[in-house]
Design a protein around this motif. Structure first.
Motif, PDB file in Angstrom:
ATOM      1  N   ILE A  38      34.378  29.174 -56.291  1.00  0.00           N
ATOM      2  CA  ILE A  38      33.288  29.730 -57.096  1.00  0.00           C
ATOM      3  C   ILE A  38      31.950  29.498 -56.397  1.00  0.00           C
ATOM      4  O   ILE A  38      31.122  30.409 -56.290  1.00  0.00           O
ATOM      5  N   THR A  39      31.736  28.286 -55.903  1.00  0.00           N
ATOM      6  CA  THR A  39      30.460  27.943 -55.258  1.00  0.00           C
ATOM      7  C   THR A  39      30.231  28.760 -53.987  1.00  0.00           C
ATOM      8  O   THR A  39      29.190  29.417 -53.831  1.00  0.00           O
ATOM      9  N   PHE A  40      31.191  28.739 -53.074  1.00  0.00           N
ATOM     10  CA  PHE A  40      31.018  29.461 -51.817  1.00  0.00           C
ATOM     11  C   PHE A  40      31.094  30.970 -52.003  1.00  0.00           C
ATOM     12  O   PHE A  40      30.440  31.729 -51.282  1.00  0.00           O
ATOM     13  N   GLY A  41      31.899  31.428 -52.969  1.00  0.00           N
ATOM     14  CA  GLY A  41      31.923  32.850 -53.283  1.00  0.00           C
ATOM     15  C   GLY A  41      30.578  33.323 -53.818  1.00  0.00           C
ATOM     16  O   GLY A  41      30.123  34.426 -53.501  1.00  0.00           O
ATOM     17  N   GLY A  42      29.932  32.487 -54.628  1.00  0.00           N
ATOM     18  CA  GLY A  42      28.583  32.803 -55.093  1.00  0.00           C
ATOM     19  C   GLY A  42      27.591  32.849 -53.945  1.00  0.00           C
ATOM     20  O   GLY A  42      26.676  33.687 -53.926  1.00  0.00           O
ATOM     21  N   LEU A  43      27.771  31.970 -52.958  1.00  0.00           N
ATOM     22  CA  LEU A  43      26.901  31.999 -51.775  1.00  0.00           C
ATOM     23  C   LEU A  43      27.089  33.291 -50.977  1.00  0.00           C
ATOM     24  O   LEU A  43      26.107  33.865 -50.484  1.00  0.00           O
ATOM     25  N   VAL A  44      28.329  33.755 -50.840  1.00  0.00           N
ATOM     26  CA  VAL A  44      28.568  35.023 -50.152  1.00  0.00           C
ATOM     27  C   VAL A  44      27.858  36.146 -50.891  1.00  0.00           C
ATOM     28  O   VAL A  44      27.182  36.989 -50.285  1.00  0.00           O
ATOM     29  N   TRP A  45      27.995  36.166 -52.198  1.00  0.00           N
ATOM     30  CA  TRP A  45      27.349  37.171 -53.040  1.00  0.00           C
ATOM     31  C   TRP A  45      25.833  37.155 -52.813  1.00  0.00           C
ATOM     32  O   TRP A  45      25.208  38.187 -52.576  1.00  0.00           O
ATOM     33  N   GLN A  59      29.447  46.694 -46.592  1.00  0.00           N
ATOM     34  CA  GLN A  59      29.006  45.544 -47.372  1.00  0.00           C
ATOM     35  C   GLN A  59      29.100  45.779 -48.873  1.00  0.00           C
ATOM     36  O   GLN A  59      29.080  44.834 -49.644  1.00  0.00           O
ATOM     37  N   GLY A  60      29.218  47.018 -49.293  1.00  0.00           N
ATOM     38  CA  GLY A  60      29.457  47.284 -50.712  1.00  0.00           C
ATOM     39  C   GLY A  60      30.780  46.688 -51.163  1.00  0.00           C
ATOM     40  O   GLY A  60      30.887  46.135 -52.250  1.00  0.00           O
ATOM     41  N   TRP A  61      31.795  46.781 -50.300  1.00  0.00           N
ATOM     42  CA  TRP A  61      33.093  46.178 -50.620  1.00  0.00           C
ATOM     43  C   TRP A  61      32.982  44.651 -50.655  1.00  0.00           C
ATOM     44  O   TRP A  61      33.558  44.000 -51.532  1.00  0.00           O
ATOM     45  N   VAL A  62      32.229  44.093 -49.732  1.00  0.00           N
ATOM     46  CA  VAL A  62      32.037  42.638 -49.702  1.00  0.00           C
ATOM     47  C   VAL A  62      31.356  42.187 -50.994  1.00  0.00           C
ATOM     48  O   VAL A  62      31.757  41.195 -51.599  1.00  0.00           O
ATOM     49  N   MET A  63      30.341  42.929 -51.426  1.00  0.00           N
ATOM     50  CA  MET A  63      29.655  42.599 -52.686  1.00  0.00           C
ATOM     51  C   MET A  63      30.614  42.705 -53.865  1.00  0.00           C
ATOM     52  O   MET A  63      30.646  41.832 -54.736  1.00  0.00           O
ATOM     53  N   PHE A  64      31.394  43.784 -53.905  1.00  0.00           N
ATOM     54  CA  PHE A  64      32.349  43.981 -54.998  1.00  0.00           C
ATOM     55  C   PHE A  64      33.331  42.819 -55.080  1.00  0.00           C
ATOM     56  O   PHE A  64      33.543  42.248 -56.150  1.00  0.00           O
ATOM     57  N   VAL A  65      33.932  42.471 -53.941  1.00  0.00           N
ATOM     58  CA  VAL A  65      34.920  41.394 -53.914  1.00  0.00           C
ATOM     59  C   VAL A  65      34.286  40.070 -54.315  1.00  0.00           C
ATOM     60  O   VAL A  65      34.838  39.330 -55.147  1.00  0.00           O
ATOM     61  N   SER A 109      39.941  40.902 -46.527  1.00  0.00           N
ATOM     62  CA  SER A 109      39.387  42.218 -46.189  1.00  0.00           C
ATOM     63  C   SER A 109      37.862  42.186 -46.215  1.00  0.00           C
ATOM     64  O   SER A 109      37.211  42.789 -45.361  1.00  0.00           O
ATOM     65  N   ALA A 110      37.284  41.473 -47.168  1.00  0.00           N
ATOM     66  CA  ALA A 110      35.821  41.358 -47.232  1.00  0.00           C
ATOM     67  C   ALA A 110      35.291  40.598 -46.023  1.00  0.00           C
ATOM     68  O   ALA A 110      34.259  40.978 -45.453  1.00  0.00           O
ATOM     69  N   PHE A 111      35.972  39.542 -45.616  1.00  0.00           N
ATOM     70  CA  PHE A 111      35.561  38.778 -44.441  1.00  0.00           C
ATOM     71  C   PHE A 111      35.582  39.650 -43.192  1.00  0.00           C
ATOM     72  O   PHE A 111      34.639  39.641 -42.394  1.00  0.00           O
ATOM     73  N   VAL A 112      36.635  40.443 -43.019  1.00  0.00           N
ATOM     74  CA  VAL A 112      36.748  41.304 -41.837  1.00  0.00           C
ATOM     75  C   VAL A 112      35.621  42.339 -41.829  1.00  0.00           C
ATOM     76  O   VAL A 112      34.996  42.582 -40.786  1.00  0.00           O
ATOM     77  N   LEU A 113      35.329  42.930 -42.978  1.00  0.00           N
ATOM     78  CA  LEU A 113      34.256  43.930 -43.031  1.00  0.00           C
ATOM     79  C   LEU A 113      32.880  43.305 -42.806  1.00  0.00           C
ATOM     80  O   LEU A 113      32.026  43.896 -42.138  1.00  0.00           O
TER      81      LEU A 113
END
Length: 177
Positions: A38-45, A59-65, A109-113
């Motif tokens: 949750i913490t690191f996912g929030g940081l990615v967001w 990056q739209g997919w990265v934001m969605f994920v 998939s989000a990491f790769v994009l």
């Protein structure tokens, strides 16, 4: 003659839960991993949103994920913290493993994009040129600040991917017992 409430109660299997319920889940490795997800996912967001999303297609997919899994992981943790897993009759060990497998695939998939977006070019000498690799496919205008933010987002997306992988592995071990 049997009581209808007793008959209904005996016809459903009890939920299968190996993780503790309530605040005790935070004392387990699985609970700690979910908190880190949750913490690191929030940081990615936050990092992707603060980069002004220079390549919306990727990056739209990265934001969605990152947004969806932030909320789903929070809801998953709240089910255990509030004790609702006792009230929902299901195999929570399998559900835990399946959820983390799906999250692992999405975050990979989000990491790769995100890595592809970041690697789309390199910083030039004046730090404001256009990065345009691969040729004729992606054109992103990144200054050094946005590039640094995308590098950080890529690193944290990788960390979250590893965290979901560890959670899936631990969920798999619980499910197989």
């Amino acid at each position: 003659m049997t009581d209808p409430a007793t008959a209904a109660a005996t016809s459903y299997p009890a939920p299968i839960v190996s993780l503790p319920i309530g605040l005790d889940i935070l004392r387990t490795y699985s609970g700690a991993l979910i908190c880190l997800e949750i913490t690191f996912g929030g940081l990615v967001w936050i990092l992707v949103a603060s980069s002004n999303v220079p390549v919306p297609l990727l990056q739209g997919w990265v934001m969605f994920v990152s947004v969806i899994l932030f909320f789903f992981s929070t809801a998953f943790l709240l089910l255990f913290l509030l004790g609702y897993v006792d009230k929902i009759n299901t195999d929570w060990n399998f559900l835990d493993m399946a959820y983390h497998f799906g999250a692992l695939m999405l975050y990979f998939s989000a990491f790769v994009l995100e890595a592809a977006t970041t690697a789309a070019g390199s910083i030039s000498s004046n730090d404001t040129d256009c990065m345009s690799r691969p040729d004729q496919n992606i054109i992103a205008f990144l200054d050094s600040r946005q590039y640094s933010i995308n590098v950080a987002a890529t690193i944290f997306a990788f960390v979250v991917t590893i965290l979901y992988g560890c959670s899936m592995f631990m969920g798999f071990k619980r499910w197989r017992k």
